[in-house]
Design an enzyme around this catalytic site. Structure first.
Site, PDB file in Angstrom:
ATOM      1  N   ASN A   1       0.860  -1.178   0.000  1.00 47.46           N
ATOM      2  CA  ASN A   1       0.000   0.000   0.000  1.00 47.46           C
ATOM      3  C   ASN A   1       0.901   1.233   0.000  1.00 47.46           C
ATOM      4  OD1 ASN A   1       0.824   0.479   2.688  1.00 47.46           O
ATOM      5  ND2 ASN A   1      -0.951  -0.588   3.528  1.00 47.46           N
TER       6      ASN A   1
ATOM      7  N   ASP B   1      -6.300  -7.861   0.872  1.00 53.51           N
ATOM      8  CA  ASP B   1      -6.197  -9.270   0.490  1.00 53.51           C
ATOM      9  C   ASP B   1      -7.144  -9.581  -0.659  1.00 53.51           C
ATOM     10  OD1 ASP B   1      -4.443  -9.529   2.629  1.00 53.51           O
ATOM     11  OD2 ASP B   1      -6.014 -10.187   4.012  1.00 53.51           O
TER      12      ASP B   1
ATOM     13  N   GLY C   1      -6.125   2.849  -1.231  1.00 48.41           N
ATOM     14  CA  GLY C   1      -7.404   3.002  -0.558  1.00 48.41           C
ATOM     15  C   GLY C   1      -8.474   3.527  -1.495  1.00 48.41           C
TER      16      GLY C   1
END
Length: 327
Positions: free
Chosen positions: A195, A257, A225
């Site tokens: 991320n 995931d 996100g």
């Protein structure tokens, strides 16, 4: 494509705090924090990054091999994974330790505070990937997810030695990996998942710039996100894929995931990275709207509708026939 997913297998204890963590922090006192949050909801769910990704791949019609360690309390969890199509024959069962535990509290801003107990996960370093390859009849891709650090290093080395493509996904373990360990996990990976925060941490930990990382991996996928995902490569222009919007956010746990499962399913179906990322984003939003990481409903028509709304009819039409195996 036969995919082995290595990573943690855990039970998630998910709590909700009806306030904001930041409101409880006092300026000038952050060096001695002692806080307690009264949660108003508790959900006990099955999780672990390895199991979550394998579950998502199986729901999309693939038959992934889950590689990890669990405790003697794994029997019921094992049955549920096998029911959806996950091959659990490579899971090591500890004789003396419980399956790992993930305890996470989420506030109203979707910030999270979590603690992870490794338990049986510590025995993942004893798993022999070459033997698993022989047992299952071959592997085309090994995802190395967050797990016991020694297991992650062992699986990475074994996959490279066996000339099997590696998807490096160190995620939460970056915080405890050394510089040399991080470099060993990343260098030579065909795909690297992080991320945004982990991307910065990886560069700080290794001392590599973004271009230096891209010289060592095939494709770097950075999830952002609500801002979607970026696909980076030294061989192609940067690709930015927006997220699939949601108006019913329930729990962010496991969303990353789910994205990985969708993306890798797209890769297995030989789709271009744009389509793979779009599928990953659609599946991530399905999980975002569910409590628990493996409790979501997955219907082909729903996924196609989400793809159509977010990316247009062409994207939906390209992926629609491939989603026929979704159960």
């Amino acid at each position: 494509m036969r995919i082995a997913v290595t990573g943690s297998i855990a039970t998630d204890h998910l709590m909700v705090f009806p306030g904001r963590f930041t409101d409880q922090l006092i300026e000038g006192q952050l060096d001695r924090v002692s806080l307690s949050f009264l949660a108003d909801r508790l959900e006990v769910r099955r999780g672990g990054v390895g199991a979550n990704i394998a579950f998502g791949l199986a729901r999309l019609g693939l038959r992934p091999v889950l590689v990890g360690a669990a405790g003697a309390d794994f029997a019921e969890y094992d049955s549920s994974l096998r029911t959806v199509g996950v091959d659990t024959s490579a899971v090591r069962i500890s004789e003396g330790l419980h399956t790992a535990r993930f305890v996470c509290t989420t506030d109203t801003d979707q910030n999270q505070i979590a603690t992870f107990y490794a338990g049986a996960m510590a025995e993942a370093r004893l798993i022999d990937l070459p033997e698993i390859r022989r047992t299952v009849g071959g592997l085309d891709l090994v995802l190395v997810g967050a797990d016991d650090p020694q297991a992650m290093l062992r699986h990475t080395t074994a996959a490279h030695d066996l000339d099997i493509d590696v998807a490096a996904d160190p995620s939460q373990q970056l915080a405890r990996l050394s510089t040399q360990q991080t470099k060993r996990l990343v260098d030579g990976a065909r795909w690297l998942f992080t991320n945004e925060y982990e991307a910065a941490l990886l560069q700080e930990r290794t001392g590599w710039s973004e271009s230096a990382v891209l010289q060592r991996v095939g494709v770097w996928i950075v999830t952002r996100g609500a801002d979607g995902v970026s696909v980076l490569s030294s061989a192609a222009p940067r690709l930015d894929v927006p997220a699939v919007a949601s108006e019913a956010i329930a729990d962010p746990t496991g969303v990353g995931d789910a994205f990985r499962a969708g993306f890798l399913a797209g890769v297995a179906w030989e789709q271009p990275y744009k389509r793979a990322a779009q599928l990953g984003c659609a599946l991530a939003t399905v999980v975002l709207e569910s409590i628990g990481t493996q409790e979501y409903k997955l219907l082909p028509a729903d996924l196609v509708t989400r793809l159509d709304r977010a990316y247009g009819r062409t994207a939906a039409r390209d992926l629609e026939p491939l989603l026929a195996a979704v159960s």
